[in-house]
Design a protein around this motif. Structure first.
Motif, PDB file in Angstrom:
ATOM      1  N   LYS A 172       0.673  -1.178  -0.153  1.00 22.23           N
ATOM      2  CA  LYS A 172      -0.082   0.194   0.119  1.00 22.23           C
ATOM      3  C   LYS A 172       0.947   1.240  -0.033  1.00 22.23           C
ATOM      4  O   LYS A 172       0.554   2.122  -0.579  1.00 22.23           O
ATOM      5  N   ASP A 173       1.782   1.411   0.879  1.00 22.91           N
ATOM      6  CA  ASP A 173       2.926   2.423   0.848  1.00 22.91           C
ATOM      7  C   ASP A 173       3.532   2.544  -0.267  1.00 22.91           C
ATOM      8  O   ASP A 173       3.644   3.652  -0.860  1.00 22.91           O
ATOM      9  N   GLN A 174       4.046   1.526  -1.061  1.00 27.26           N
ATOM     10  CA  GLN A 174       4.446   1.789  -2.266  1.00 27.26           C
ATOM     11  C   GLN A 174       3.717   2.204  -3.524  1.00 27.26           C
ATOM     12  O   GLN A 174       4.151   3.128  -4.218  1.00 27.26           O
ATOM     13  N   THR A 175       2.574   1.803  -3.570  1.00 25.96           N
ATOM     14  CA  THR A 175       1.626   2.030  -4.370  1.00 25.96           C
ATOM     15  C   THR A 175       0.999   3.944  -4.415  1.00 25.96           C
ATOM     16  O   THR A 175       1.106   4.606  -5.314  1.00 25.96           O
ATOM     17  N   GLU A 176       1.286   4.229  -2.899  1.00 27.90           N
ATOM     18  CA  GLU A 176       0.980   5.843  -2.460  1.00 27.90           C
ATOM     19  C   GLU A 176       2.396   6.389  -3.079  1.00 27.90           C
ATOM     20  O   GLU A 176       2.035   7.438  -3.460  1.00 27.90           O
ATOM     21  N   LYS A 177       3.144   5.870  -2.852  1.00 32.72           N
ATOM     22  CA  LYS A 177       4.507   6.738  -3.312  1.00 32.72           C
ATOM     23  C   LYS A 177       4.490   6.846  -4.624  1.00 32.72           C
ATOM     24  O   LYS A 177       4.905   7.803  -5.276  1.00 32.72           O
ATOM     25  N   ILE A 178       4.252   5.715  -5.503  1.00 32.88           N
ATOM     26  CA  ILE A 178       4.158   5.966  -7.188  1.00 32.88           C
ATOM     27  C   ILE A 178       3.125   6.936  -7.532  1.00 32.88           C
ATOM     28  O   ILE A 178       3.245   7.940  -8.373  1.00 32.88           O
ATOM     29  N   LYS A 179       1.923   7.071  -6.750  1.00 35.54           N
ATOM     30  CA  LYS A 179       0.937   8.037  -7.050  1.00 35.54           C
ATOM     31  C   LYS A 179       1.318   9.419  -6.672  1.00 35.54           C
ATOM     32  O   LYS A 179       0.861  10.462  -7.353  1.00 35.54           O
ATOM     33  N   ARG A 180       2.389   9.685  -5.722  1.00 35.90           N
ATOM     34  CA  ARG A 180       2.862  11.090  -5.497  1.00 35.90           C
ATOM     35  C   ARG A 180       3.911  11.627  -6.248  1.00 35.90           C
ATOM     36  O   ARG A 180       4.464  12.606  -6.146  1.00 35.90           O
ATOM     37  N   LYS A 181       4.167  10.909  -7.415  1.00 32.55           N
ATOM     38  CA  LYS A 181       5.184  11.419  -8.563  1.00 32.55           C
ATOM     39  C   LYS A 181       4.886  12.654  -8.892  1.00 32.55           C
ATOM     40  O   LYS A 181       5.886  13.620  -8.945  1.00 32.55           O
ATOM     41  N   LYS A 182       3.512  13.016  -9.399  1.00 31.68           N
ATOM     42  CA  LYS A 182       3.291  14.237  -9.904  1.00 31.68           C
ATOM     43  C   LYS A 182       3.550  15.502  -8.849  1.00 31.68           C
ATOM     44  O   LYS A 182       4.125  16.489  -9.407  1.00 31.68           O
ATOM     45  N   GLU A 183       3.149  15.195  -7.625  1.00 31.85           N
ATOM     46  CA  GLU A 183       3.439  16.222  -6.471  1.00 31.85           C
ATOM     47  C   GLU A 183       4.852  16.678  -6.535  1.00 31.85           C
ATOM     48  O   GLU A 183       5.288  17.647  -6.326  1.00 31.85           O
ATOM     49  N   VAL A 184       5.612  15.524  -6.403  1.00 32.96           N
ATOM     50  CA  VAL A 184       7.089  15.708  -6.289  1.00 32.96           C
ATOM     51  C   VAL A 184       7.680  16.517  -7.520  1.00 32.96           C
ATOM     52  O   VAL A 184       8.675  17.174  -7.140  1.00 32.96           O
ATOM     53  N   ILE A 185       7.317  16.174  -8.743  1.00 31.71           N
ATOM     54  CA  ILE A 185       7.784  16.868  -9.618  1.00 31.71           C
ATOM     55  C   ILE A 185       7.375  18.140  -9.793  1.00 31.71           C
ATOM     56  O   ILE A 185       8.351  19.329 -10.058  1.00 31.71           O
ATOM     57  N   LYS A 186       6.246  18.552  -9.178  1.00 35.54           N
ATOM     58  CA  LYS A 186       5.811  19.990  -9.344  1.00 35.54           C
ATOM     59  C   LYS A 186       6.446  20.815  -8.100  1.00 35.54           C
ATOM     60  O   LYS A 186       7.038  21.793  -8.303  1.00 35.54           O
ATOM     61  N   GLU A 187       6.691  20.049  -7.165  1.00 28.08           N
ATOM     62  CA  GLU A 187       7.580  20.616  -5.951  1.00 28.08           C
ATOM     63  C   GLU A 187       9.015  21.029  -6.320  1.00 28.08           C
ATOM     64  O   GLU A 187       9.639  22.103  -6.058  1.00 28.08           O
ATOM     65  N   ILE A 188       9.609  20.074  -7.221  1.00 28.65           N
ATOM     66  CA  ILE A 188      11.035  20.251  -7.542  1.00 28.65           C
ATOM     67  C   ILE A 188      10.908  21.410  -8.581  1.00 28.65           C
ATOM     68  O   ILE A 188      11.917  22.199  -8.462  1.00 28.65           O
ATOM     69  N   LYS A 189      10.165  21.545  -9.309  1.00 27.35           N
ATOM     70  CA  LYS A 189       9.953  22.677 -10.359  1.00 27.35           C
ATOM     71  C   LYS A 189       9.849  24.109  -9.502  1.00 27.35           C
ATOM     72  O   LYS A 189      10.546  25.040  -9.731  1.00 27.35           O
ATOM     73  N   GLU A 190       8.998  23.972  -8.735  1.00 25.74           N
ATOM     74  CA  GLU A 190       9.059  25.075  -7.588  1.00 25.74           C
ATOM     75  C   GLU A 190      10.407  25.681  -6.903  1.00 25.74           C
ATOM     76  O   GLU A 190      10.606  26.775  -6.841  1.00 25.74           O
ATOM     77  N   MET A 191      11.030  24.413  -6.432  1.00 22.25           N
ATOM     78  CA  MET A 191      12.265  24.804  -5.673  1.00 22.25           C
ATOM     79  C   MET A 191      13.401  25.285  -6.801  1.00 22.25           C
ATOM     80  O   MET A 191      14.113  26.219  -6.505  1.00 22.25           O
ATOM     81  N   GLU A 192      13.393  24.581  -7.794  1.00 22.92           N
ATOM     82  CA  GLU A 192      14.329  25.241  -9.067  1.00 22.92           C
ATOM     83  C   GLU A 192      14.071  26.773  -9.211  1.00 22.92           C
ATOM     84  O   GLU A 192      14.905  27.549  -9.522  1.00 22.92           O
ATOM     85  N   ASN A 193      12.792  26.975  -9.350  1.00 28.49           N
ATOM     86  CA  ASN A 193      12.440  28.585  -9.647  1.00 28.49           C
ATOM     87  C   ASN A 193      13.079  29.394  -8.335  1.00 28.49           C
ATOM     88  O   ASN A 193      13.280  30.661  -8.554  1.00 28.49           O
ATOM     89  N   LEU A 194      12.831  28.942  -6.924  1.00 25.31           N
ATOM     90  CA  LEU A 194      13.184  29.828  -5.989  1.00 25.31           C
ATOM     91  C   LEU A 194      14.883  29.787  -5.864  1.00 25.31           C
ATOM     92  O   LEU A 194      15.292  30.944  -5.606  1.00 25.31           O
ATOM     93  N   ILE A 195      15.534  28.995  -6.327  1.00 17.97           N
ATOM     94  CA  ILE A 195      16.906  28.872  -6.214  1.00 17.97           C
ATOM     95  C   ILE A 195      17.537  29.870  -7.448  1.00 17.97           C
ATOM     96  O   ILE A 195      18.374  30.649  -7.302  1.00 17.97           O
ATOM     97  N   LYS A 196      16.731  29.845  -8.573  1.00 16.16           N
ATOM     98  CA  LYS A 196      17.260  30.735  -9.676  1.00 16.16           C
ATOM     99  C   LYS A 196      16.906  32.127  -9.383  1.00 16.16           C
ATOM    100  O   LYS A 196      17.126  33.036  -9.088  1.00 16.16           O
TER     101      LYS A 196
END
Length: 196
Positions: A172-196
């Motif tokens: 169950k944890d592994q499937t939830e982790k896979i489902k959160r992929k889009k959220e993680v990608i979105k956060e990465i983009k936000e953080m990259e924008n903050l750094i730049k």
């Protein structure tokens, strides 16, 4: 032959046949280094001191309490007691006055764990200063970005295992982790924008 002899504890040894010059182990003297022998040969009092005065000093030391400071060699006992009394009276009073003077300026505050502290308002603060202070108070964006990239890598590795059939029934944890992929990608983009 060694004739029967009496041990220091009172028991008797049997007669034995030994070589000439043999000394039984119990009768061999305990070894002392040259330094230890030299230290034993030195007098217990300073060089040039009268041995009678030294004996009086050692007797006075035995009478004095263990908690007292050691006596000064060569100083008469009456003078030493007078010196002790002077030290006892003057030293604590001076120390107490010094410490109380130093502590007068301090205040005691109890820590508030888990409760955010409110800083006093500063009179003039421009909006530019307040916006730069906000990111530093939160977690470091570079660290957060590194952690998010690590999470994304783990998610992609998990997806690859599921697709290859290596992991047939994900938890169950592994499937939830896979489902959160889009959220993680979105956060990465936000953080990259903050750094730049």
């Amino acid at each position: 032959f060694l004739p029967a002899s009496r041990r220091p504890d009172g028991t008797w040894r049997k007669p034995r046949r030994v070589k000439e010059g043999y000394v039984p182990q119990e009768e061999v003297p305990v070894y002392e280094s040259k330094g230890k022998q030299w230290a034993k040969s030195l007098p217990a009092y300073p060089v040039g001191m009268n041995p009678a005065l030294a004996a009086a000093q050692s007797a006075a030391q035995n009478k004095s309490k263990k908690g007292d400071q050691p006596l000064i060699p060569g100083l008469p006992p009456a003078a030493q007691q007078a010196a002790k009394k002077k030290k006892k009276k003057s030293k604590p009073e001076v120390e107490v006055k010094e410490v109380t003077g130093k502590l007068a300026g301090f205040t005691i505050q109890e820590p508030n764990f888990g409760v955010p502290t409110r800083a006093p308002k500063e009179p003039t603060k421009t909006p530019v200063e307040s916006s730069t202070a906000t990111p530093s108070s939160a977690t470091d964006p570079a660290k957060r970005l590194k952690n998010l990239k690590k999470k994304l890598k783990d998610i992609e590795a998990l997806e690859a295992k599921v697709k290859s059939g290596e992991l047939k029934n994900p938890d169950k944890d592994q499937t939830e982790k896979i489902k959160r992929k889009k959220e993680v990608i979105k956060e990465i983009k936000e953080m990259e924008n903050l750094i730049k």
